[in-house]
Motif scaffolding. Sequence first.
Motif, PDB file in Angstrom:
ATOM      1  N   LEU A  64       0.828  -1.207   0.000  1.00  0.00           N
ATOM      2  CA  LEU A  64       0.000   0.000   0.000  1.00  0.00           C
ATOM      3  C   LEU A  64       0.863   1.257   0.000  1.00  0.00           C
ATOM      4  CD1 LEU A  64      -3.026   0.669   0.042  1.00  0.00           C
ATOM      5  CD2 LEU A  64      -2.875   0.821   2.539  1.00  0.00           C
ATOM      6  N   LEU A  65       1.966   1.229   0.750  1.00  0.00           N
ATOM      7  CA  LEU A  65       2.891   2.366   0.749  1.00  0.00           C
ATOM      8  C   LEU A  65       3.467   2.593  -0.646  1.00  0.00           C
ATOM      9  CD1 LEU A  65       4.963   2.073   4.063  1.00  0.00           C
ATOM     10  CD2 LEU A  65       3.262   3.801   3.462  1.00  0.00           C
ATOM     11  N   VAL A  66       3.876   1.505  -1.288  1.00  0.00           N
ATOM     12  CA  VAL A  66       4.403   1.610  -2.654  1.00  0.00           C
ATOM     13  C   VAL A  66       3.336   2.189  -3.582  1.00  0.00           C
ATOM     14  CG1 VAL A  66       5.274   0.304  -4.643  1.00  0.00           C
ATOM     15  CG2 VAL A  66       6.012  -0.302  -2.320  1.00  0.00           C
ATOM     16  N   TYR A  67       2.109   1.727  -3.423  1.00  0.00           N
ATOM     17  CA  TYR A  67       0.978   2.156  -4.248  1.00  0.00           C
ATOM     18  C   TYR A  67       0.726   3.658  -4.107  1.00  0.00           C
ATOM     19  CZ  TYR A  67      -4.054   2.525  -5.430  1.00  0.00           C
ATOM     20  OH  TYR A  67      -5.274   2.902  -5.933  1.00  0.00           O
ATOM     21  N   PHE A 260      -2.344  -6.502  -5.778  1.00  0.00           N
ATOM     22  CA  PHE A 260      -3.120  -6.733  -4.554  1.00  0.00           C
ATOM     23  C   PHE A 260      -3.956  -8.017  -4.599  1.00  0.00           C
ATOM     24  CE2 PHE A 260      -2.296  -2.183  -3.760  1.00  0.00           C
ATOM     25  CZ  PHE A 260      -1.890  -2.267  -2.438  1.00  0.00           C
ATOM     26  N   PRO A 261      -4.691  -8.304  -5.679  1.00  0.00           N
ATOM     27  CA  PRO A 261      -5.470  -9.551  -5.677  1.00  0.00           C
ATOM     28  C   PRO A 261      -4.602 -10.794  -5.494  1.00  0.00           C
ATOM     29  CG  PRO A 261      -6.258  -8.094  -7.400  1.00  0.00           C
ATOM     30  CD  PRO A 261      -4.997  -7.481  -6.876  1.00  0.00           C
ATOM     31  N   VAL A 276      -1.329 -14.735 -14.289  1.00  0.00           N
ATOM     32  CA  VAL A 276      -2.768 -14.846 -14.589  1.00  0.00           C
ATOM     33  C   VAL A 276      -3.555 -13.805 -13.792  1.00  0.00           C
ATOM     34  CG1 VAL A 276      -4.814 -16.313 -14.362  1.00  0.00           C
ATOM     35  CG2 VAL A 276      -2.682 -17.284 -15.218  1.00  0.00           C
ATOM     36  N   SER A 277      -3.260 -13.694 -12.488  1.00  0.00           N
ATOM     37  CA  SER A 277      -3.929 -12.699 -11.652  1.00  0.00           C
ATOM     38  C   SER A 277      -3.676 -11.290 -12.174  1.00  0.00           C
ATOM     39  CB  SER A 277      -3.443 -12.820 -10.203  1.00  0.00           C
ATOM     40  OG  SER A 277      -3.992 -11.805  -9.398  1.00  0.00           O
ATOM     41  N   LEU A 278      -2.426 -11.026 -12.551  1.00  0.00           N
ATOM     42  CA  LEU A 278      -2.064  -9.719 -13.094  1.00  0.00           C
ATOM     43  C   LEU A 278      -2.857  -9.425 -14.363  1.00  0.00           C
ATOM     44  CD1 LEU A 278       0.075  -7.331 -12.816  1.00  0.00           C
ATOM     45  CD2 LEU A 278       1.412  -8.583 -14.493  1.00  0.00           C
ATOM     46  N   SER A 323     -12.068  -6.906   0.093  1.00  0.00           N
ATOM     47  CA  SER A 323     -10.721  -6.581   0.584  1.00  0.00           C
ATOM     48  C   SER A 323      -9.939  -5.794  -0.457  1.00  0.00           C
ATOM     49  CB  SER A 323      -9.971  -7.872   0.938  1.00  0.00           C
ATOM     50  OG  SER A 323     -10.640  -8.595   1.937  1.00  0.00           O
ATOM     51  N   TRP A 324     -10.026  -6.229  -1.717  1.00  0.00           N
ATOM     52  CA  TRP A 324      -9.330  -5.541  -2.821  1.00  0.00           C
ATOM     53  C   TRP A 324      -9.798  -4.102  -2.952  1.00  0.00           C
ATOM     54  CZ3 TRP A 324     -12.196  -5.178  -7.806  1.00  0.00           C
ATOM     55  CH2 TRP A 324     -11.481  -4.459  -8.776  1.00  0.00           C
TER      56      TRP A 324
END
Length: 352
Positions: A64-67, A260-261, A276-278, A323-324
């Motif tokens: 989250l900090l990076v984001y 995140f997911p 795949v998630s990406l 959550s995402w």
Amino acid sequence: MTDNTNIRSQQQTSARRLTVFALLFVVLTIAGLYAVYDQFAGRSISFDRRLIAPQTLAAVFALLLVYFISDGLRLHYTLRALGHRLPFLVMSRLVFINLFVSNVTPMATGGGFAQIWYLHRYGVPVGRATAATTIRTVLAVLFIFTLTPIFLLTLNAFDGQSVASDLGFALAIFILLYLGFFIILLFRTRWLIGPLSGLLSLLNRVHLISDTHHQRWQFKARREMLRFSHSFSDYLRGRRLFVLLSVVFTAVFLLSLFSFPALLIYSLGYDVDYLVSLGLLVVTTFIMYFAPTPGASGVSEGVFGSFFSDILSGNHLILVIVSWRLITIYLGMIIGLIVLQRELMKSRRKSG
């Protein structure tokens, strides 16, 4: 006195409009979650304490900090390439103001205007601020719109998906129209002066703006459009380091957003394929760009649920979606609302 009254009236109207959009955001979000719960989750949901395990929370906090930091730095270095430098606190507030406003306005249109208003308050001319926020958006769009066709064509997860087959042609048209608009905006800005001038004249003829305001706005509109036109050339001629860093931090911002997911799914014990998630989230984000609802509410939850239903069990699907969105959207919106209210209060005190 009249000017102050007009300013207060405009601020009250904007506040009411944001409130309506915020309520719409909540209603559509609930509707989207219910649709996923009913159609993809088998009407099953259960909380899993692994999502609040210390190691999970630490990993989420670090990402989250990076984001947040990369989100601020991508605009910071775009502004630096244009010759403007703002304090760290100003840029950090800007990140959260954008998160709030862009997610309570249709198709994220308000976020850019809010940032332009905020940057102008701190001495950046409107044309330059518009150029900076537009360039920042274009960089992200180029990444997403380039990767989306690649993932649609290469990931097995999209085999048989209507997005890749039935809507393939429509998606290609959307990409061309979207990129075409930004190409005109950046490289042929003067073409837009005529339509903008005509719009102001129409508003004057129907008595929505006075003759005095019409003349003043015609001058300002032409001046700022010319500034905007020159600003993109200035960006390309800016210091190579700043231009490069604006691109790099855009990539870091998107990579963190799309990760995140995978992090949440991994924390629940699934053997997740990161690529795949990406890819699934890149395509989800691409579709969200065209959602007419505030912050793509309802649409984002529905598309995510459809794409990830084969990866997650029904009882975890809603949990991961909430959550995402909580991590990437809701948290930033809450902070943004607080920051925006404080900035508006400062603005009222100054105008009063």
